[in-house]
Enzyme design. Structure first.
Site, mmCIF file in Angstrom:
data_model
loop_
_atom_site.group_PDB
_atom_site.id
_atom_site.type_symbol
_atom_site.label_atom_id
_atom_site.label_comp_id
_atom_site.label_asym_id
_atom_site.label_seq_id
_atom_site.Cartn_x
_atom_site.Cartn_y
_atom_site.Cartn_z
ATOM 1 N N ASP A 78 0.882 -1.160 0.000
ATOM 2 C CA ASP A 78 0.000 0.000 0.000
ATOM 3 C C ASP A 78 0.929 1.222 0.000
ATOM 4 O OD1 ASP A 78 -2.217 1.576 0.239
ATOM 5 O OD2 ASP A 78 -3.010 0.554 2.004
ATOM 6 N N PHE A 126 -2.705 6.615 2.359
ATOM 7 C CA PHE A 126 -3.764 6.399 3.340
ATOM 8 C C PHE A 126 -3.230 6.542 4.766
ATOM 9 C CE2 PHE A 126 -5.672 3.483 6.350
ATOM 10 C CZ PHE A 126 -6.986 3.911 6.347
ATOM 11 N N GLN A 153 -10.305 7.427 -6.458
ATOM 12 C CA GLN A 153 -10.922 8.126 -5.332
ATOM 13 C C GLN A 153 -12.302 8.653 -5.762
ATOM 14 O OE1 GLN A 153 -9.982 8.358 -2.300
ATOM 15 N NE2 GLN A 153 -7.841 7.709 -2.314
ATOM 16 N N ASP A 209 -7.993 -6.643 0.544
ATOM 17 C CA ASP A 209 -7.144 -6.777 1.722
ATOM 18 C C ASP A 209 -7.853 -6.104 2.873
ATOM 19 O OD1 ASP A 209 -5.651 -4.089 2.756
ATOM 20 O OD2 ASP A 209 -6.239 -3.921 0.659
ATOM 21 N N CYS A 225 -14.876 -25.527 9.760
ATOM 22 C CA CYS A 225 -13.598 -24.947 9.337
ATOM 23 C C CYS A 225 -12.509 -26.024 9.297
ATOM 24 C CB CYS A 225 -13.197 -23.835 10.292
ATOM 25 S SG CYS A 225 -11.646 -23.033 9.846
ATOM 26 N N CYS A 275 -9.190 -25.269 9.310
ATOM 27 C CA CYS A 275 -7.899 -24.660 9.661
ATOM 28 C C CYS A 275 -7.171 -25.467 10.743
ATOM 29 C CB CYS A 275 -8.090 -23.204 10.103
ATOM 30 S SG CYS A 275 -8.522 -22.991 11.840
ATOM 31 N N CYS A 334 -8.872 -25.115 14.239
ATOM 32 C CA CYS A 334 -10.125 -25.855 14.418
ATOM 33 C C CYS A 334 -9.924 -27.367 14.393
ATOM 34 C CB CYS A 334 -11.141 -25.427 13.362
ATOM 35 S SG CYS A 334 -11.755 -23.755 13.655
ATOM 36 N N HIS A 347 -7.213 -19.016 12.396
ATOM 37 C CA HIS A 347 -8.619 -19.331 12.085
ATOM 38 C C HIS A 347 -9.284 -18.222 11.269
ATOM 39 C CE1 HIS A 347 -12.798 -20.390 12.255
ATOM 40 N NE2 HIS A 347 -13.019 -19.159 12.693
HETATM 41 ZN ZN ZN Z 1 -10.755 -22.579 11.898
#
Ligand code: ZN
Length: 413
Positions: A95, A99, A224, A303, A341, A343, A346, A372
């Site tokens: 970026d 900003f 913009q 993002d 999930c 991941c 999890c 997660h």
């Molecule tokens: Zn998860």
């Protein structure tokens, strides 16, 4: 120099502006639509890059302003660029710093307010006594939030800094306004952003020719115009067709103040005008319901710092909505955060354990919750991509939003 940046559209949805494609960079491809997790200071806070790759992150986005202040862009240049420096072999984004310079100047909350129905005054930028940034037509002078030293960013400096940092995709230096600014100020800022876009293209061209041993870095222009239809369309028309020094933008970022109630309108105004064959990135957007709006209105990448930021406060996304793991109702809950999930967190830990490490302020709580949340958002956008290919995006969206209800805002840092 070999220009190893391209965008191929594989499939365009017949019912919306959505498309499925591949962004090719010198550090590998990004299958789009894609969510790009944020590692502001060359690290996704509390998570190793290997874990980010394991959870499906295709690229990471860092911030030129923060890396310029610390450790300094020259250090990243010497290290061989951002990816090499932070041990991330895949594609990277930076970026531009516009900003951050301006949001630190006027206060994050005002910049990020996603509601245009409140008061509108320019002195949130122009008159605030303790503001850290002063904008003029040439650039922005600002005080470091780290040590109070004075610095100046111009379009040329932003390009020099971003070339030294060496990300595959960079953004042009823009003046980021807030929803509180008046219409005349929005027009002024947009004219400035256009003038700065030309200077970014010129300096980018010069640096690309000077640094011939470095991989090609793509430059995205930033659209913009806040919540105004005519301004957004003008910005998309002007920047979409802009060419300077024989160079045009490789893609576009949709930035600035995004009124949540109008997000779909704003994005569609812009994307109906921007060149179809170039990628579009929606800056700072990452709440689940907003990602659907972005995808169906033609954005390719996204993002947002929310997924990791809220994780560190024990807030997690699940198919049933967002909740807080530190809540005492999880003390004896031996189920995963989200049983749908896949991941690492999890598949290895329970809500009871997560509750325990958050209550005990254990460092691992941030790591596990961030893994997660990042997986949840990355996977959600991956599922949107698959649904577009399968022709059932609308059903997938209805199913998801029928269960998921929490609403949350825009976030960059
Ligand atoms: Zn998860």
């Amino acid at each position: 120099m070999l220009v190893s940046f391209s965008f191929d559209i594989k499939h365009a949805d017949s019912n919306s502006l959505a498309r499925v494609g591949t962004i090719n960079t010198p550090h590998g491809p990004i299958q789009t639509p894609a969510f790009i997790p944020v590692g502001t200071k060359a690290t996704v806070k509390s998570v190793l890059p290997e874990a980010m790759a394991d959870l499906g992150a295709q690229a990471l986005l860092s911030n030129a302003y923060h890396l310029y202040l610390q450790p300094g862009a020259d250090i990243l240049d010497e290290a061989g660029g951002l990816g090499e420096f932070m041990n991330w072999p895949g594609p990277t984004f930076t970026d531009s710093g516009g900003f951050q310079v301006l949001s630190l100047g006027v206060g994050f909350k005002k910049v990020l307010a996603m509601d245009a129905q409140t008061f509108r005054r320019d002195d949130v930028i122009a008159g605030n006594k303790d503001r850290l940034a002063h904008v003029d037509d040439e650039g922005v002078t600002f005080k470091s939030h780290l040590d109070g030293t004075m610095h100046r960013f111009t379009p040329e400096v932003s390009m020099q800094v971003q070339h030294q940092i060496g990300a595959d995709i960079m953004f042009a230096f823009d003046e980021c306004t807030t929803l509180h600014n008046t219409r005349p100020y929005q027009e002024l800022a947009m004219d400035r952003t256009y003038a700065w876009a030309i200077r970014c293209l010129d300096e980018h061209k010069r640096l690309t020719e000077e640094r011939t041993t470095k991989p090609y870095q793509a430059l995205f222009g930033v659209i913009q115009g806040a919540q105004y239809e005519d301004l957004r369309k003008k910005a998309a028309t002007d920047l979409g067709s802009l060419e300077s020094s024989g160079q045009s933008f490789d893609g576009f970022g949709i930035g600035g103040a995004l009124d949540k109630g109008q997000l779909g309108n704003i994005v569609s105004w812009v994307n109906e005008i921007l060149p179809e064959d170039k990628p579009r990135h929606l800056l700072g957007i990452g709440a689940p319901e907003d990602l659907f709006v972005g995808v169906e209105n033609g954005c390719d990448t996204f993002d947002c710092v929310l997924a990791s930021r809220i994780a560190r406060t024990s807030a997690v996304y699940t198919m049933e909505g967002r909740f807080n793991l530190s809540n005492s109702r999880f003390k004896r809950d031996f189920t995963p955060i989200d049983d749908e999930c896949d991941c690492y967190t999890c598949t290895h830990y329970t809500r009871a354990y997560m509750h325990h490490v958050f209550r005990g302020k254990e460092i691992v709580s941030a790591t596990l919750a961030t893994i997660h949340n990042e997986r949840f958002i990355v996977r959600l956008v991956d599922q949107m991509r698959q649904a577009l290919l399968d022709g059932n995006f609308a059903d997938m969206k209805a199913d998801f939003l029928g269960r998921y209800t929490h609403r949350s805002g825009q976030a960059r840092d």
